[in-house]
Write a protein that holds these residues in place. Structure first.
Motif, PDB file in Angstrom:
ATOM      1  N   GLY A 188      25.690 -28.987 -81.346  1.00  0.00           N
ATOM      2  CA  GLY A 188      26.545 -27.849 -81.088  1.00  0.00           C
ATOM      3  C   GLY A 188      26.189 -27.093 -79.831  1.00  0.00           C
ATOM      4  O   GLY A 188      26.972 -26.275 -79.345  1.00  0.00           O
ATOM      5  N   LEU A 189      25.001 -27.354 -79.276  1.00  0.00           N
ATOM      6  CA  LEU A 189      24.563 -26.650 -78.064  1.00  0.00           C
ATOM      7  C   LEU A 189      24.812 -27.469 -76.813  1.00  0.00           C
ATOM      8  O   LEU A 189      25.198 -26.936 -75.769  1.00  0.00           O
ATOM      9  N   ALA A 190      24.561 -28.749 -76.892  1.00  0.00           N
ATOM     10  CA  ALA A 190      24.692 -29.595 -75.703  1.00  0.00           C
ATOM     11  C   ALA A 190      25.024 -31.012 -76.132  1.00  0.00           C
ATOM     12  O   ALA A 190      24.182 -31.713 -76.682  1.00  0.00           O
ATOM     13  N   ARG A 191      26.291 -31.422 -75.898  1.00  0.00           N
ATOM     14  CA  ARG A 191      26.708 -32.758 -76.285  1.00  0.00           C
ATOM     15  C   ARG A 191      26.267 -33.812 -75.274  1.00  0.00           C
ATOM     16  O   ARG A 191      26.169 -34.990 -75.599  1.00  0.00           O
ATOM     17  N   VAL A 192      26.029 -33.403 -74.055  1.00  0.00           N
ATOM     18  CA  VAL A 192      25.560 -34.303 -73.007  1.00  0.00           C
ATOM     19  C   VAL A 192      24.460 -33.600 -72.235  1.00  0.00           C
ATOM     20  O   VAL A 192      24.188 -32.423 -72.437  1.00  0.00           O
ATOM     21  N   GLY A 193      23.811 -34.335 -71.342  1.00  0.00           N
ATOM     22  CA  GLY A 193      22.776 -33.738 -70.511  1.00  0.00           C
ATOM     23  C   GLY A 193      21.389 -34.077 -71.006  1.00  0.00           C
ATOM     24  O   GLY A 193      21.213 -34.770 -72.020  1.00  0.00           O
ATOM     25  N   PRO A 194      20.359 -33.564 -70.308  1.00  0.00           N
ATOM     26  CA  PRO A 194      18.978 -33.950 -70.609  1.00  0.00           C
ATOM     27  C   PRO A 194      18.499 -33.526 -71.985  1.00  0.00           C
ATOM     28  O   PRO A 194      17.762 -34.259 -72.644  1.00  0.00           O
ATOM     29  N   ILE A 195      18.890 -32.332 -72.443  1.00  0.00           N
ATOM     30  CA  ILE A 195      18.445 -31.888 -73.769  1.00  0.00           C
ATOM     31  C   ILE A 195      19.033 -32.784 -74.849  1.00  0.00           C
ATOM     32  O   ILE A 195      18.350 -33.206 -75.792  1.00  0.00           O
ATOM     33  N   ALA A 196      20.328 -33.101 -74.706  1.00  0.00           N
ATOM     34  CA  ALA A 196      20.960 -33.994 -75.685  1.00  0.00           C
ATOM     35  C   ALA A 196      20.314 -35.375 -75.660  1.00  0.00           C
ATOM     36  O   ALA A 196      20.089 -35.993 -76.707  1.00  0.00           O
ATOM     37  N   ALA A 197      19.991 -35.866 -74.470  1.00  0.00           N
ATOM     38  CA  ALA A 197      19.353 -37.174 -74.352  1.00  0.00           C
ATOM     39  C   ALA A 197      17.964 -37.152 -74.965  1.00  0.00           C
ATOM     40  O   ALA A 197      17.554 -38.115 -75.643  1.00  0.00           O
ATOM     41  N   GLN A 198      17.233 -36.053 -74.723  1.00  0.00           N
ATOM     42  CA  GLN A 198      15.898 -35.924 -75.312  1.00  0.00           C
ATOM     43  C   GLN A 198      15.987 -35.911 -76.831  1.00  0.00           C
ATOM     44  O   GLN A 198      15.208 -36.577 -77.524  1.00  0.00           O
ATOM     45  N   ALA A 199      16.960 -35.166 -77.363  1.00  0.00           N
ATOM     46  CA  ALA A 199      17.124 -35.093 -78.814  1.00  0.00           C
ATOM     47  C   ALA A 199      17.432 -36.463 -79.399  1.00  0.00           C
ATOM     48  O   ALA A 199      16.913 -36.838 -80.453  1.00  0.00           O
ATOM     49  N   ALA A 200      18.274 -37.229 -78.724  1.00  0.00           N
ATOM     50  CA  ALA A 200      18.618 -38.559 -79.217  1.00  0.00           C
ATOM     51  C   ALA A 200      17.404 -39.483 -79.222  1.00  0.00           C
ATOM     52  O   ALA A 200      17.204 -40.264 -80.163  1.00  0.00           O
ATOM     53  N   SER A 201      16.569 -39.390 -78.175  1.00  0.00           N
ATOM     54  CA  SER A 201      15.364 -40.224 -78.111  1.00  0.00           C
ATOM     55  C   SER A 201      14.382 -39.846 -79.211  1.00  0.00           C
ATOM     56  O   SER A 201      13.774 -40.711 -79.844  1.00  0.00           O
ATOM     57  N   VAL A 202      14.212 -38.538 -79.438  1.00  0.00           N
ATOM     58  CA  VAL A 202      13.313 -38.077 -80.489  1.00  0.00           C
ATOM     59  C   VAL A 202      13.819 -38.553 -81.852  1.00  0.00           C
ATOM     60  O   VAL A 202      13.046 -39.052 -82.684  1.00  0.00           O
ATOM     61  N   ALA A 203      15.122 -38.413 -82.090  1.00  0.00           N
ATOM     62  CA  ALA A 203      15.694 -38.819 -83.375  1.00  0.00           C
ATOM     63  C   ALA A 203      15.498 -40.309 -83.614  1.00  0.00           C
ATOM     64  O   ALA A 203      15.246 -40.744 -84.747  1.00  0.00           O
TER      65      ALA A 203
END
Length: 351
Positions: A188-203
């Motif tokens: 809900g905060l960032a669908r794209v970009g570095p934070i979203a990419a970081q979250a996907a890698s962590v998950a």
């Protein structure tokens, strides 16, 4: 119920319960001994000359208190060794420091990051946006799990892993699903970009076969129910549940028949007093009678406690996840007690 803290009566496990696990996440209802179990697990995993990182993310400095050190900084610090050359390093992950490190490694914002800190931008990012905060906390653990020798700052390297295992003392069960569900929180905060990419890698790491979430509980109604609810929540989130660790199990050291008689009031107080007087541990008269009254009340209470343990143990045993049992430490938690718990974890296949 098997003897508390012992392996299954059929014999010790054939091998580790969860081979290949590199990230052990430990959670549990507050007051169940979650931090103690995480620490004992780190000590157990370090045996055999292995190097283990133990992380906490709640800012309570619980690890520092257990090891009798000063407050842990945002850096890996050795806190314990094992006789065979293993070592445990501890790290207190703090969100503002994690964000500064993130900006420095991935955006080369060393000085600029410190300026943002001074004007309060980092506090805003880590408190107003809790999803970002959890991505930063879990992201540091993710980096430690993946880190290899031979890599420069921010890069993985291609050598062996720096840590043989990582143990995360995670938030309590009431918040752990949200904490580990970083992708959903950030969406809900960032669908794209570095934070979203970081979250996907962590998950991806959190949901991989190399990660297990262990739940610590007591044999009491509320902690057991919260544990069962957490198992359902974690499973629904596609996170792999490991063992259910039953902590502080009371030993059945008194014959069951005697306990039942004490609970029913069938133990003759006079006979008990006569025996205590003959043994030289009580005096006849009112003082001795008061001692006997207290002992019988304590025996009845112990019987009730064991009956409660048995009921709650049956609820947990009905699940599909292995149970690991740890004894209550009557002398409190010190290094000797932690080593005893580590012995039990090794004997039951968790390390």
């Amino acid at each position: 119920m098997p003897e508390p803290g012992a392996a299954d009566p059929a014999g010790p496990p054939a091998g580790p319960l969860f081979p290949g696990t590199r990230l052990h996440v430990v959670t549990g209802k507050g007051g169940t001994g979650k931090t103690t179990v995480a620490t004992a697990l780190a000590l157990a995993l370090a045996r055999g000359g292995r190097r283990v990182l133990l992380c906490e993310v709640e800012g309570r400095q619980g690890l520092a208190r257990l090891f009798g050190t000063g407050p842990l900084p945002y850096e890996e610090r050795r806190v314990a060794t094992t006789p065979d050359g293993g070592e445990v390093l501890a790290l207190a992950v703090e969100p503002r420091a994690a964000l500064l490190e993130y900006l420095r490694l991935f955006y080369r914002l060393g000085g600029a990051g410190r300026v943002l800190d001074k004007v309060g931008a980092l506090d805003f990012a880590t408190t107003v946006a809790p999803g970002v905060r959890d991505v930063l906390l879990t992201g540091k653990v993710y980096e430690a799990v993946r880190r290899r020798h031979g890599g420069r700052a921010g890069a993985r390297g291609d050598g062996p892993h720096v840590f043989d295992a990582v143990v995360l003392d995670a938030p309590p069960t009431g918040r752990v699903g949200r904490f580990l569900g970083v992708t959903t929180e950030v969406h809900g905060l960032a669908r794209v970009g570095p934070i979203a990419a970081q979250a996907a890698s962590v998950a991806e790491v959190l949901r991989s076969p190399s990660t297990r979430v262990h739940l610590v509980t007591l044999l009491e109604e509320m902690p057991v129910q919260e544990t069962l609810d957490a198992v359902e929540e974690l499973t629904a989130a596609r996170l792999r549940v490991g063992a259910v660790v039953v902590d502080q199990v009371h030993a059945d050291t008194v014959p069951v028949e005697l306990l039942d008689d004490a609970l029913a009031g069938r133990v003759p107080a006079g006979a008990v007093l006569d025996g205590l007087v003959r043994a030289g541990v009580a005096a006849p008269g009112p003082a001795g009678e008061a001692v006997v009254e207290g002992l019988l009340a304590e025996a009845a209470e112990h019987d009730q406690r064991l009956a409660l343990q048995e009921r709650e143990h049956e609820r947990l045993a009905a699940g599909e996840h292995p149970l690991v049992e740890l004894p209550r430490l009557p002398r409190g938690v010190d290094r000797a007690g932690l080593d005893l718990l580590a012995d039990r974890l090794v004997a039951q296949g968790l390390a």
